[in-house]
Scaffold this active site. Structure first.
Site, PDB file in Angstrom:
ATOM      1  CD  GLU A   1       4.850   2.699  -7.411  1.00  0.00           C
ATOM      2  OE1 GLU A   1       4.378   1.646  -7.888  1.00  0.00           O
ATOM      3  OE2 GLU A   1       4.148   3.661  -7.064  1.00  0.00           O
TER       4      GLU A   1
ATOM      5  CG  ASP B   1       8.787  -4.174  -9.443  1.00  0.00           C
ATOM      6  OD1 ASP B   1       8.467  -3.732 -10.571  1.00  0.00           O
ATOM      7  OD2 ASP B   1       7.932  -4.443  -8.568  1.00  0.00           O
TER       8      ASP B   1
ATOM      9  CG  HIS C   1       5.885  -1.401 -11.338  1.00  0.00           C
ATOM     10  ND1 HIS C   1       6.419  -1.924 -10.179  1.00  0.00           N
ATOM     11  CD2 HIS C   1       5.076  -0.386 -10.951  1.00  0.00           C
ATOM     12  CE1 HIS C   1       5.950  -1.254  -9.135  1.00  0.00           C
ATOM     13  NE2 HIS C   1       5.131  -0.309  -9.574  1.00  0.00           N
TER      14      HIS C   1
ATOM     15  CD  GLU D   1      -1.130   3.322 -11.048  1.00  0.00           C
ATOM     16  OE1 GLU D   1      -2.275   2.856 -11.018  1.00  0.00           O
ATOM     17  OE2 GLU D   1      -0.114   2.648 -10.771  1.00  0.00           O
TER      18      GLU D   1
ATOM     19  CG  ASN E   1       4.233   7.608  -8.619  1.00  0.00           C
ATOM     20  OD1 ASN E   1       5.424   7.623  -8.949  1.00  0.00           O
ATOM     21  ND2 ASN E   1       3.664   6.531  -8.084  1.00  0.00           N
TER      22      ASN E   1
HETATM   23  C1  XIL Z   1       0.767  -2.293  -4.923  1.00  0.00           C
HETATM   24  C2  XIL Z   1       1.198  -2.942  -3.616  1.00  0.00           C
HETATM   25  O1  XIL Z   1       2.563  -3.256  -3.671  1.00  0.00           O
HETATM   26  C3  XIL Z   1       0.374  -4.193  -3.377  1.00  0.00           C
HETATM   27  O2  XIL Z   1       0.655  -4.742  -2.090  1.00  0.00           O
HETATM   28  C4  XIL Z   1      -1.112  -3.857  -3.468  1.00  0.00           C
HETATM   29  O3  XIL Z   1      -1.876  -5.048  -3.339  1.00  0.00           O
HETATM   30  C5  XIL Z   1      -1.430  -3.189  -4.784  1.00  0.00           C
HETATM   31  O4  XIL Z   1      -0.618  -2.047  -4.929  1.00  0.00           O
HETATM   32  N1  XIL Z   1       1.527   1.162  -8.596  1.00  0.00           N
HETATM   33  C6  XIL Z   1       1.463   1.836  -7.400  1.00  0.00           C
HETATM   34  C7  XIL Z   1       1.572   1.072  -6.128  1.00  0.00           C
HETATM   35  O5  XIL Z   1       1.445   3.072  -7.388  1.00  0.00           O
HETATM   36  O6  XIL Z   1       0.811   1.655  -5.102  1.00  0.00           O
HETATM   37  C8  XIL Z   1       1.175  -0.367  -6.296  1.00  0.00           C
HETATM   38  O7  XIL Z   1       1.441  -1.058  -5.081  1.00  0.00           O
HETATM   39  C9  XIL Z   1       1.922  -0.989  -7.464  1.00  0.00           C
HETATM   40  C10 XIL Z   1       1.587  -0.274  -8.747  1.00  0.00           C
END
Ligand code: XIL
Length: 317
Positions: free
Chosen positions: A238, A240, A208, A131, A172
């Site tokens: 990641e 969802d 996400h 990020e 990422n």
């Molecule tokens: C999130 C975790 O799932 C949570 O438990 C934590 O509180 C915050 O981070 N992008 C990412 C991940 O790269 O590391 C994040 O994970 C979600 C967003």
């Protein structure tokens, strides 16, 4: 076939999931997680982040990450390791100690070297930088960018490559699943790292997503191609797909389509190596705590029951 078996039959390396500490003491959760027919890969959701691994300077805590590495080894699952350099979940000492350029480079390299060396041979991928971009594609303000400048990226990747020449190194980020300023920024990062003569193996698209606002297959495909044409792999890291809770039946039907589209997008390009969902059950999803009123984002519900329609959507991809 399960999710991972299907992915492998389709030429992918894995289908996998994130796992957090809360799930690890839940035996029903662990039974599902450990079924490699569904999950051939795992990512620690938090256990390998800087605030866990090096909470105070040069004092390393690998225990929580080792627990996840052990689960992967026990189940024969591919381990994606996450994340070395990130502005978030970063202990305050890194940004507030007034480190100058040379010292912060040393601090960052030490963190990378110790961490990558510890899990050398266990991690298949490392998310080296997470990020680094704003939505408009410019660099995000962070201790690393503010003090070191964009060179922090190639410096970080070079340190990771030196510590483990075999692990695949990823950049990422989120909102880079669709073409636009931020995806272009991530492509600029790939070129930047390569311009230093430093290795980058892949780009992670976090994904996400939101039900009904997720990329079409054509969008997935063209955007994945835009990365792989730079000579790097892509992983969906990641995934969802959230909605208002409780989810309506029409939302669930759309969600199954949205999941299927992500799978079809990955299948369209041999350099898309696999898909990771950001945990598999609503019971431990991060979504409700960060997006109030939203959730129901994953293929297992909060009682650890499989949502057959959503699961079938992933299989149908
Ligand atoms: C999130 C975790 O799932 C949570 O438990 C934590 O509180 C915050 O981070 N992008 C990412 C991940 O790269 O590391 C994040 O994970 C979600 C967003």
């Amino acid at each position: 076939d399960g999710l991972n078996t299907r992915a492998k039959n389709n030429g992918k390396l894995y289908f996998g999931t994130a796992v957090d500490s809360s799930g690890q003491s839940d035996s029903n959760y662990m039974n599902i997680l450990s079924n490699s027919d569904d999950f051939g890969q795992i990512t620690p959701a938090n256990a390998m982040k800087w605030d866990t691994v090096e909470r105070s300077r040069n004092s390393f805590n690998f225990g929580p990450g080792d627990a996840v590495a052990n689960i992967a080894a026990r189940n024969g699952q591919f381990l994606r390791c996450h994340a070395l350099v990130w502005h978030s979940q970063l202990p305050s000492w890194v940004g507030s100690s007034g480190f100058n350029n040379a010292t912060l480079i040393q601090v960052m390299k030490n963190h990378i070297t110790q961490t990558v060396t510890h899990w050398k041979g266990k991690c298949g991928h490392w998310d080296v930088v997470n990020e680094a971009l704003n939505e408009d594609g410019s660099y995000r303000s962070s201790p690393f960018y503010n003090v070191i400048g964009e060179a922090f990226l190639p410096i970080a990747f070079a340190a990771a490559a030196a510590a483990d020449p075999d692990v695949k190194l990823y950049y990422n980020d989120y909102n880079i699943e669709t073409p636009g300023a931020k995806a272009s920024g991530a492509q600029r990062i790939v070129r930047l790292i390569k311009s230093y003569g430093v290795k980058i193996d892949g780009v992670g698209q976090q994904a996400h997503l939101i039900v009904g606002q997720s990329p079409s297959v054509a969008t997935w495909t063209s955007n994945i191609n835009a990365f792989t044409s730079l000579g790097v792999d892509v992983a969906i890291t990641e995934l969802d797909i959230r909605t208002k809770t409780p989810a309506s039946s029409s939302a669930v039907a759309q969600q199954a389509i949205d999941y299927a589209n992500s799978v079809k997008g990955c299948l369209s390009n041999t350099r898309c190596v696999g898909i990771t969902i950001w945990d598999f059950t609503d019971k431990y999803s991060w979504i409700p705590s960060v997006f109030p009123g939203e959730g129901s984002a994953l293929p297992w519900d909060s009682n650890l029951q499989k949502k057959q329609q959503v699961y079938n959507g992933i299989l149908s991809g």
